[in-house]
Design an enzyme around this catalytic site. Structure first.
Site, PDB file in Angstrom:
ATOM      1  N   HIS A 421       0.439  -0.546   0.022  1.00 23.74           N
ATOM      2  CA  HIS A 421      -0.474   0.733  -0.085  1.00 23.74           C
ATOM      3  C   HIS A 421       0.635   1.848  -0.023  1.00 23.74           C
ATOM      4  O   HIS A 421       0.589   2.144  -0.944  1.00 23.74           O
ATOM      5  CB  HIS A 421      -1.050  -0.106   1.228  1.00 23.74           C
ATOM      6  CG  HIS A 421      -1.644   1.024   1.161  1.00 23.74           C
ATOM      7  ND1 HIS A 421      -1.207   2.896   1.993  1.00 23.74           N
ATOM      8  CD2 HIS A 421      -2.828   1.535   0.984  1.00 23.74           C
ATOM      9  CE1 HIS A 421      -2.493   3.286   1.860  1.00 23.74           C
ATOM     10  NE2 HIS A 421      -3.842   2.799   0.901  1.00 23.74           N
ATOM     11  N   CYS A 797      -3.226  -2.143 -15.810  1.00 29.87           N
ATOM     12  CA  CYS A 797      -3.074  -1.000 -15.217  1.00 29.87           C
ATOM     13  C   CYS A 797      -2.288  -0.842 -14.152  1.00 29.87           C
ATOM     14  O   CYS A 797      -2.599  -0.535 -13.206  1.00 29.87           O
ATOM     15  CB  CYS A 797      -4.671  -0.093 -15.398  1.00 29.87           C
ATOM     16  SG  CYS A 797      -5.788  -1.021 -14.580  1.00 29.87           S
TER      17      CYS A 797
END
Length: 847
Positions: A421, A797
């Protein structure tokens, strides 16, 4: 002149000699080019790689024949590998120096010069040839030091220092040849990309001696400053003091108030050296550093090497050479390594400055920043409110830390990998970030960071994060500003003219979109809408929606979020000015928006006016054993359809509004985490209904494209079915890699280094796309999708979209574009151009 036998060969380097880089190495070939340019190069002999291999095996060349070419003068022996980046054994100077030569030098040039020359050779021979302890051979030149060095050699080797030049030649060459074949040298070469059988040649060259009544000494000169690439005479010269002629000193090259300079002491020589550099630049088509010697005022060019340079200097040099018509634009593009230009986009720790490293981790997002330590997002926000630069330190970050990351100038985590993250968000924000810094220990309660060497850093202490190298530094480091200058812009525009795959940016906020436009992305390939809900004013409303007991109550909260989302999308469409914007519908599990600690739950209970016990029960009820595989993505869209309907309405209303003010907008709506065709059918039906309702309500017509984010293995395998209802398939390689490997991308960093080191994986699959496994799914998915729908748009992506090797793979599969963090867009643009050019040059070769 050549000497041949069954196993040896040596060649005097002349303009017409048969010197070849593959056989004799780069140094031999470079010296021949210098000779062809009429530069004053001393007599040189090149030994090819097969001769050097024979020497390593114990078969010596005709040493007497080589020595005879130099008529009893001292020589240097230098390595000449196939590529200068491969390194090589140490050069040995003044081979042939012995007691007789020492006595001769004493008579002709004085005791000090003779002692210094002999001692230097003894020290070099003892350390690099005899492999003796360097600490025994470090004394400054004097008669006593020379005697001590000779005595130490005799004591360690049980024999006198070798006096025969032939023996010295033999031992130096044997040592260099065997050092090249050693295990350590092989590993170091391999790390630099050298093949296992990388060749090494040797170069024997007549020494230019620094003696005589005229100016004498040695030095280097180049016309480029190596960090910035700006024109500047740079180098050094060490010789006798030009005034009193008594002591050696280092002179400046250019006039300087701080001391003597070569320009003042020998202006003609200084001018000639600059002319030689210009000749090398034009004829060798490169900025070169010349190594030279002055022998009694006479100039000798000993060697020339490509100027060492930073990434920013590489760009400026390549573009300038192309603008000067020395190289063409295509070659300028290929001379700049795509990965290296990420350094130019951020402030960087100045490599010339000293650094106090306290820890090292994974360089997850490039750039450098200094700031005060903070250990919570709240403290980071408070620090930013006081206008204080801070660095957020966490064991690992979570979505709740996004506001703190926005407030910080850099992020440092104890755990995590390149797609954790912290890493993904930091790259999107352009923040320097280091993850997986296992050498630090964080005490969140006491707000203390401890390092491996026992030092402690408390909240408020200043550290520096170097996200380019992965170094954590104590204190405030000196910085270089970003290099988004005319040379950077020019190079990327040249790259855009030749690349054949699109490059978009992953952008979640208007700030991200502005950064994407600044780096000239061709649209937004992934907008993660959930990040919009973590702002302070929206998080409470989001939590009200999560705690709603009925669809009606959920709609009340969603009606409050609708104008916020609409405003976000209008801003994105306005900034992108008609370029495509691909919006991913809500993806994360709902529990990510809820507090996990008791204090946070108490504050939430107050905000919602509900009992603490009820809040705790609801948080517990929403928790999942494996949330990344639980109720998230399209599964929320199917089971709680109101959320996707609100988002669709916000997208379409924003489309109508933005189209009134500027270029027509055709939004791309992407459904995440799909694994079955029926999921797409259910969501598409609802979104089509919302689109029809917006058209009716606004009286405006618009179109949109609906697509799927392929991030489960099943979606890749069933891409043909899914493509029936999808205008585009965008492969989300972060989650696809995670699910294919069965690895947690947030935790894999703990052991990934061991796995790569032991050869389990060739590279971290979250950093470099796994072509054999995950790549096979991309191959299958893209082929089946296009078989069903030939006009389906294909893209990647995930963060792999900014990795050059992954871009090459996507090109081979015929993908339409890649999308990556805004700050990786320039890297992707340049990498795509590289592969297009390489394919033109080698049409049958896969890159």
């Amino acid at each position: 002149m050549q000497k041949h036998s069954d196993f040896t060969q040596y060649t005097e380097v002349t303009p017409s000699a048969a010197i070849d880089t593959a056989r004799h190495g780069w140094r031999a070939k470079c010296l021949q080019r210098l000779i062809r340019l009429d530069l004053p190069v001393p007599k040189t002999v090149a030994l090819p790689c097969d001769t050097v291999r024979a020497i390593a095996a114990g078969q010596m060349p005709d040493i007497d024949g080589i020595a005879a070419l130099f008529h009893d003068v001292l020589v240097s022996i230098r390595p000449s590998p196939g590529d200068p980046d491969w390194g090589g054994p140490n050069t040995v100077l003044n081979v042939g120096m012995n007691a007789d030569k020492h006595a001769q030098f004493v008579r002709d040039h004085g005791q000090a010069f003779a002692d210094a020359t002999y001692l230097g050779f003894v020290q070099s021979y003892a350390i690099h040839v005899a492999r003796l302890d360097p600490d025994m051979f470090t004394a400054e030149p004097s008669s006593e030091a020379l005697a001590a060095a000779l005595a130490a050699y005799e004591a360690e080797m049980d024999e006198d220092f070798p006096q025969s030049p032939a023996q010295q030649f033999t031992e130096v060459m044997r040592s260099m040849a065997r050092a090249w074949e050693g295990t350590t040298a092989r590993l170091l070469r391999a790390a630099k990309g050298a093949p296992a059988d990388a060749p090494l040649g040797l170069v024997v060259q007549e020494m230019a001696q620094a003696f005589g009544p005229g100016l004498s000494g040695r030095g280097t000169i180049q016309l480029i400053e190596p960090v910035t690439g700006a024109p500047q005479v740079t180098g050094r010269f060490r010789g006798l003091n030009p005034v009193n002629r008594k002591a050696e000193e280092t002179l400046f090259l250019v006039k300087d108030k701080r001391g003597h300079s070569l320009e003042e002491a020998a202006p003609e020589v200084f001018t000639t050296l600059q002319e030689h550099c210009q000749i090398c630049r034009r004829k060798l088509r490169e900025e070169m550093q010349i190594e030279f010697a002055l022998e009694n005022g006479a100039l000798k060019v000993i060697d020339a090497v490509r100027v060492q340079r930073s990434a920013r200097a590489s760009v400026r040099i390549a573009v300038t050479l192309a603008k000067n018509k020395i190289i063409d634009r295509e070659e300028a593009i290929l001379r700049v390594e795509p990965r290296a230009i990420s350094e130019l986009l951020h402030y960087q720790v100045d490599p010339r400055a000293p650094r106090d490293r306290i820890a090292r981790g994974i360089a997850a997002s490039p750039g450098g920043a200094s700031g005060r330590l903070v250990f919570t997002s709240a403290d980071a926000q408070a620090s930013a409110a006081r206008d204080e630069r801070c660095i957020l330190v966490r064991r690992e970050t979570s979505p709740e830390d996004i506001r703190g990351m926005h407030a910080a100038v850099a992020v440092l985590t104890e755990r995590g990998g390149v797609t954790s993250h912290a890493a993904v968000i930091a790259r999107g924000l352009g923040l320097p970030c280091i993850v997986g810094a296992s050498e630090i220990a964080i005490n969140q309660r006491d707000k203390v960071l401890k390092t491996k060497d026992g030092r402690s850093f408390r909240e408020g202490d200043v550290i520096t994060v170097d996200g380019t190298t992965g170094d954590v530094l104590a204190g405030q480091a000196e910085m270089l500003e970003p290099a988004l200058d005319e040379w950077f812009t020019t190079l990327l525009h040249w790259a855009d003219n030749v690349r054949d795959i699109g490059v978009r940016a992953n952008a979640d906020t208007p700030d991200d979109a502005r950064t994407a436009r600044m780096f000239e992305a061709e649209g937004i390939g992934l907008c993660r809408t959930e990040h919009m809900f973590f702002d302070e004013d929206r998080l409470t409303v989001m939590r009200e929606m999560i705690f709603a007991d009925t669809a009606k109550d959920r709609k009340v909260a969603l009606d409050l979020l609708l104008p916020m989302q609409r405003a976000d999308f209008i801003a994105l469409f306005d900034i992108m000015a008609g370029q495509p914007v691909c919006i991913r519908l809500f993806d994360p599990p709902l529990h990510e928006f809820l507090p996990q600690d008791r204090e946070g739950m108490r504050e939430l209970a107050e905000a919602l006016d509900r009992p603490l016990s009820e809040v705790m029960r609801r948080v517990e009820a929403l928790s999942e054993f494996n949330p990344m595989l639980g109720l998230r993505g399209v599964r929320i869209g199917v089971t709680v359809p109101e959320i996707y309907e609100m988002q669709a309405r916000a997208i379409f209303e924003a489309t109508v509004e933005a189209s009134k003010r500027g270029a027509p907008v055709v939004p791309e709506v992407m459904i995440p985490l799909v694994s079955a065709k029926r999921e797409v059918e259910l969501v598409k039906t609802r979104i089509d209904a919302v689109a029809a309702a917006v058209r009716t309500a606004t009286g405006a017509d618009f179109t949109y494209r609906l697509g799927v984010m392929v991030e489960t293995p099943r979606a890749a395998l069933r891409a043909g079915d899914i493509a029936q209802h999808a205008a585009f398939l965008s492969f989300g390689t972060n989650d696809l890699t995670q699910m294919t490997y069965g690895l947690s991308r947030d935790d894999a960093g703990r052991f990934m280094g061991d796995y790569v080191q032991q050869g389990v994986y060739p590279e971290d699959p979250f950093h470099v796309l796994d072509e054999e496994g995950v790549g096979e799914l991309l191959l299958i998915g893209s082929a089946r999708g296009r078989e069903m729908r030939h006009d389906v748009t294909l893209s990647v992506c995930g963060e792999h979209g900014g990795n050059p090797d992954s871009i090459a793979f996507c090109r081979r599969l015929g993908f339409d574009y890649v999308s990556c963090s805004p700050f990786r867009v320039p890297v992707a643009r340049l990498a795509a151009a590289h592969f297009a050019l390489l394919d033109r040059q080698n049409p049958k070769k896969e890159h």
